[in-house]
Structures are given as C-alpha cells and as structure tokens.
Design an enzyme around this catalytic site. Sequence first.
Site, short mmCIF file in Angstrom:
data_model
loop_
_atom_site.label_atom_id
_atom_site.label_comp_id
_atom_site.label_asym_id
_atom_site.label_seq_id
_atom_site.Cartn_x
_atom_site.Cartn_y
_atom_site.Cartn_z
N SER A 25 0.44 5.44 -6.82
CA SER A 25 1.39 4.96 -5.83
C SER A 25 2.58 5.93 -6.07
O SER A 25 2.60 6.16 -7.28
CB SER A 25 1.84 3.63 -6.05
OG SER A 25 2.92 3.34 -5.36
N TYR A 69 4.34 -3.08 -11.51
CA TYR A 69 3.43 -2.29 -10.59
C TYR A 69 3.82 -0.85 -10.81
O TYR A 69 2.96 -0.17 -11.24
CB TYR A 69 3.73 -2.70 -9.41
CG TYR A 69 3.02 -1.86 -8.15
CD1 TYR A 69 1.70 -2.17 -7.88
CD2 TYR A 69 3.75 -0.82 -7.50
CE1 TYR A 69 0.97 -1.49 -7.08
CE2 TYR A 69 3.04 -0.19 -6.67
CZ TYR A 69 1.63 -0.37 -6.27
OH TYR A 69 1.04 0.31 -5.36
N LYS A 79 1.07 1.80 -12.57
CA LYS A 79 0.70 2.89 -11.85
C LYS A 79 1.17 4.02 -12.55
O LYS A 79 0.29 5.21 -12.34
CB LYS A 79 1.14 2.78 -10.29
CG LYS A 79 0.64 1.58 -9.58
CD LYS A 79 -0.84 1.77 -9.02
CE LYS A 79 -1.22 0.79 -7.85
NZ LYS A 79 -2.61 1.02 -7.76
P1 NDP Z 1 -5.17 -4.49 0.10
O1 NDP Z 1 -4.38 -5.81 -0.54
O2 NDP Z 1 -5.09 -4.33 1.70
O3 NDP Z 1 -6.52 -4.35 -0.44
C1 NDP Z 1 -6.97 -4.52 -1.61
C2 NDP Z 1 -8.38 -4.16 -1.90
O4 NDP Z 1 -8.79 -4.45 -3.25
C3 NDP Z 1 -9.24 -5.38 -1.11
O5 NDP Z 1 -10.42 -4.98 -0.79
C4 NDP Z 1 -9.26 -6.43 -2.22
O6 NDP Z 1 -10.51 -7.21 -2.02
C5 NDP Z 1 -9.59 -5.30 -3.57
N1 NDP Z 1 -8.93 -6.09 -4.84
C6 NDP Z 1 -8.01 -6.60 -5.42
N2 NDP Z 1 -7.99 -7.09 -6.47
C7 NDP Z 1 -9.33 -6.79 -7.03
C8 NDP Z 1 -10.09 -7.09 -7.99
N3 NDP Z 1 -9.35 -7.65 -9.22
N4 NDP Z 1 -11.18 -6.45 -8.27
C9 NDP Z 1 -11.95 -5.94 -6.97
N5 NDP Z 1 -11.35 -5.69 -5.99
C10 NDP Z 1 -10.12 -6.14 -5.93
O7 NDP Z 1 -4.38 -3.11 -0.54
P2 NDP Z 1 -4.02 -1.62 0.11
O8 NDP Z 1 -5.16 -1.18 0.80
O9 NDP Z 1 -2.84 -1.97 0.62
O10 NDP Z 1 -3.91 -0.99 -1.28
C11 NDP Z 1 -4.85 -0.50 -1.95
C12 NDP Z 1 -4.42 0.45 -3.10
O11 NDP Z 1 -3.50 1.35 -2.72
C13 NDP Z 1 -3.88 -0.37 -4.16
O12 NDP Z 1 -4.15 0.25 -5.45
C14 NDP Z 1 -2.35 -0.04 -3.86
O13 NDP Z 1 -1.59 -0.18 -5.11
C15 NDP Z 1 -2.34 1.29 -3.38
N6 NDP Z 1 -1.24 1.75 -2.59
C16 NDP Z 1 -1.00 1.20 -1.55
C17 NDP Z 1 0.29 1.35 -0.73
C18 NDP Z 1 0.44 0.79 0.78
O14 NDP Z 1 1.66 0.84 1.16
N7 NDP Z 1 -0.50 -0.21 1.18
C19 NDP Z 1 1.10 2.52 -1.12
C20 NDP Z 1 0.79 3.04 -2.23
C21 NDP Z 1 -0.48 2.43 -3.00
P3 NDP Z 1 -10.55 -8.78 -2.78
O15 NDP Z 1 -9.22 -9.36 -2.79
O16 NDP Z 1 -11.48 -9.59 -1.95
O17 NDP Z 1 -10.81 -8.53 -4.09
#
Ligand code: NDP
Length: 262
Positions: free
Chosen positions: A143, A156, A160
Amino acid sequence: MDLGLRGKTAVITGASVGIGLAIAEGLAAEGTDLVLAARGGERLEAEAAHIAEKHGVSATAVVADVATAAGTEAIIAAAAEKGGADILINNAGTGSNETVMEAPDEKWQAYWDLHVMAAVRLARGIAPQMKRRGGGVILHNASICAVQPLWYEPIYNVSKSALMMFSKTLSTELIPDNIRVNCVNAGLILTPDWIKTAKQLTAETGGNWEGYLQSVANEHAASKRFGTPEELANVFVFLSSERASYCIGSTYFVDGGMLKTI
Ligand code: NDP
C-alpha cells in the site's frame, strides 16, 4: 501485446472481491489458470465458477485463512495438485483503525500474521514449485501507506512497510532461481469495502456517500478520483508477465498522484 500468460498457473489470495478479484479476472482473460483463496467460501466459489466459465480457464477455490499456517498449507497443496504455480499474488489484507497507545499486542500480532507471515509461508511453499517449473513471479500488494502513512491506522502502516521490505529481501534470494519478486503500492482504489464504509459514515448525515468519497479523493489524490480495481489489476497482470522480465525487487506505485515525495 501478447503477455505470454496462457497456460500459466497463478495463486491469488483475497480473490473473492475487490482488487484480488480484478487481478483474477485480468489473468484469466490472458488464459491463466487460477488457484483463488479467501475465508468466505460461498462468494469465493461463485466467483471461481464464474471466471472459469467466462474465460475458459480452470479456477480452483481454496477456502483458507492466510493468517494461519494451516490456511497457507491448504493453498500450497492446491497449487501442487495443479502441477505447481508460476505466479503468486499476495493480496489478502485489510485496513485498521487504532492508536499505538491503545492497541493490544494481539492486534499487532494478527496484522503481522495476515500481512507478513502469509507472504513468508506462501513463499516457502510455492517458490520450490516455481523453481521446478523453471521460474516464476511473486507480487506483493502492500500500500502507499507502507511509505506515506495514514495516521489512524498505525498497525496497517507498519505491517505493510514490513511486507514491502520482505518483498525486496526475498527478491534477491530468489532471482538465482529465475523467480522475480516485486511489490505494488496502491493509493485509493474503489472497492466495495470503501463504499460500505462511506455509507456507514454518512448514514446519519443525509447519506451522501459519493460526496464523502469525493472529499477523500480531493484530499489525498492529485487526480482527485479513486482508481478502479481494474486499473490496478492491469499493473499486476503486466508484472506477472515475461514483458516485465527486467522488473526485479522494486516497488511500483499506482496511486493517482497520491505519493507526495519523489
Ligand atoms: P477487500 O476487503 O475488498 O477484499 C479483501 C479480500 O481478502 C477478500 O477476498 C477477503 O475475503 C480476503 N481476505 C481478507 N482476510 C483474509 C484472510 N485472513 N485469509 C484469506 N483471505 C482473506 O480488500 P481490497 O480489495 O480493498 O484490498 C486488497 C488488498 O489491497 C489489501 O491487502 C489492501 O491492504 C490492499 N490495498 C487496498 C487499497 C484500497 O484502496 N482498496 C489501497 C492500497 C492497498 P474473506 O473476507 O472472505 O476472507
């Protein structure tokens, strides 16, 4: 541009929604077979089936918590059953909200396990598969907060930042095996989670959640807009391909001008 990804196998964590799902779609559109992981099985299995049918690739859903050793072992085993992985996208992660003074040790540990240990364990299990197949690509979704913190989420920011350093360190260890490791730092990406938060925050003040999101973009991004998951996924797909063959051990920012340094 032919990216040469047809017939490769990619493991993507956090692939049931948001950025991970967009990367899965992007790689499947190039003909890549998939191993998709998340904790919630229903949504994950539905998306895996949809992608497989739409793009004519195989997509295996692995219901697993990547913050645990058992969860990462299940993912490694699923990739092995497909003959091994060529691409690993460590994407699963989530934001936080706390102060350093108040957050307990357990919270720090949980984010360390989710953002760092998942990547460590998956690298240990999947890099040998890549080596046997002649090489591979590992990408970390960190991130912009890894280098430019948001003050409401210290855990976070720190975890990260550790993931970004892990990526750099791993890249040197694995390049002799023709495994390229890189990191991507995104800015504001409009995923369903952001919309849910915006709706919650504006529920009692008229419900203008779109206005709230615009104010966030105005404050943080030079472009004054959020990026789409697809805009970010395009970069992951390119970095996964042989077209990015000289990209090794770097961090790429995809942030609409949010980074305030050079
Ligand atoms: P979402 O919350 O939309 O999706 C997260 C995904 O990860 C889901 O599929 C969730 O499914 C899965 N997940 C979460 N925890 C676990 C776990 N312990 N084990 C397995 N799967 C897991 O997140 P985003 O798409 O927004 O973000 C994805 C990545 O991008 C993250 O690492 C985030 O930090 C990073 N990011 C996002 C930004 C943004 O603005 N959106 C900006 C910068 C970085 P489930 O809950 O069913 O497990």
